[in-house]
Design an enzyme around this catalytic site. Structure first.
Site, mmCIF file in Angstrom:
data_model
loop_
_atom_site.group_PDB
_atom_site.id
_atom_site.type_symbol
_atom_site.label_atom_id
_atom_site.label_comp_id
_atom_site.label_asym_id
_atom_site.label_seq_id
_atom_site.Cartn_x
_atom_site.Cartn_y
_atom_site.Cartn_z
ATOM 1 N N TYR A 22 -1.634 -0.954 10.443
ATOM 2 C CA TYR A 22 -1.724 -1.171 9.001
ATOM 3 C C TYR A 22 -0.471 -0.664 8.295
ATOM 4 C CZ TYR A 22 -3.751 -1.275 4.301
ATOM 5 O OH TYR A 22 -3.991 -1.535 2.976
ATOM 6 N N SER B 105 0.852 -1.189 0.000
ATOM 7 C CA SER B 105 0.000 0.000 0.000
ATOM 8 C C SER B 105 0.885 1.235 0.000
ATOM 9 C CB SER B 105 -0.895 0.016 1.245
ATOM 10 O OG SER B 105 -1.562 1.259 1.392
#
Length: 241
Positions: A149, A136
């Site tokens: 995350y 990401s």
């Protein structure tokens, strides 16, 4: 890549589903793994060319059973796409962050790609295969309250070049870091698109096309790299006016 066998984790929904559909349309044999059995059945109902296996990617024994079954059925694995993840980037404020929640995100998003890659290595080595990890842009930029995350995705980028160095030249391992990818097909605002230097929000085909390239022999000189696909957003300087 016709008839190549590719394992896609987290393949029943979102970007994973888009990758499965794209690769199967390129005549690859796609085996999707997901913990969500209902979504898996819906995936196969919509695209019968895809095979589905229900499993928890954090369980080494469950993934070993899936990979053994693939070996028994096809005798090979040519590619792996480590896409499974807890996709919600937000956690509680840092001072309230529970270690259980932290460990769960790290387990799914970072440890599982290592487990799956490790288990697939014998077949990947035999066939000079390739692995693509889905990270990401949050590996390099953050919002408040996204520690778990962001750490998992940053770790995955580093894990990619570490594994690529360990298993080359037999196996290539690369990483794709998506930015804003629309997986819902809901109507977006004009500003959502216009703020991107590319002029639009991304779609699952943008990610799937890069994954296909990185699995293919055309990318044979590419390994250990992270490819940011975000419409240019991480290169855009933004200040409050």
């Amino acid at each position: 890549m016709k008839n190549s066998v590719v394992l896609v984790t987290g393949g029943a929904k979102g970007i994973g589903k888009g990758i499965c559909d794209y690769l199967s349309n390129k005549n690859m044999i796609v085996v999707a793994v997901d913990i969500d059995e209902d979504a898996g059945f819906e995936l196969v109902a919509a695209n019968p060319k895809i095979r589905f296996k229900q499993a928890d990617v954090t369980s080494e024994s469950e993934m070993a059973a899936v990979i053994h079954e693939i070996h028994e059925q096809f005798g090979r694995i040519d590619g792996v796409v480590n896409n499974a993840a807890i996709a919600n980037p937000y956690n509680t404020p840092l001072e309230d962050l529970d270690i259980y929640d932290w460990n769960k995100v790290i387990s799914v998003n970072l440890t599982a790609p290592m487990i799956v890659t490790k288990l697939c290595l014998p077949m990947l080595r035999t066939n000079h295969g390739a692995v693509v990890n889905i990270a990401s842009t949050r590996a390099v930029q953050s919002e408040p309250n996204t520690e778990a995350y962001c750490a998992s995705k940053g770790g995955l980028v580093s894990l990619t070049h570490a594994m690529a160095t360990s298993v080359g030249p037999d196996v290539r391992i690369n990483c794709v870091s998506p930015g804003w990818i629309d997986t819902t097909n809901e109507e977006l605002r004009a500003i959502d698109h216009s703020q991107h230097p590319a002029g639009r929000v991304g779609n699952v085909e943008d990610i799937a096309a890069m994954v296909f390239f990185l699995l293919s022999k055309e990318s044979g000189f590419v390994t250990g790299q992270n490819f940011v696909i975000d419409g240019g957003m991480t290169k855009k300087m933004i200040y409050a006016e």
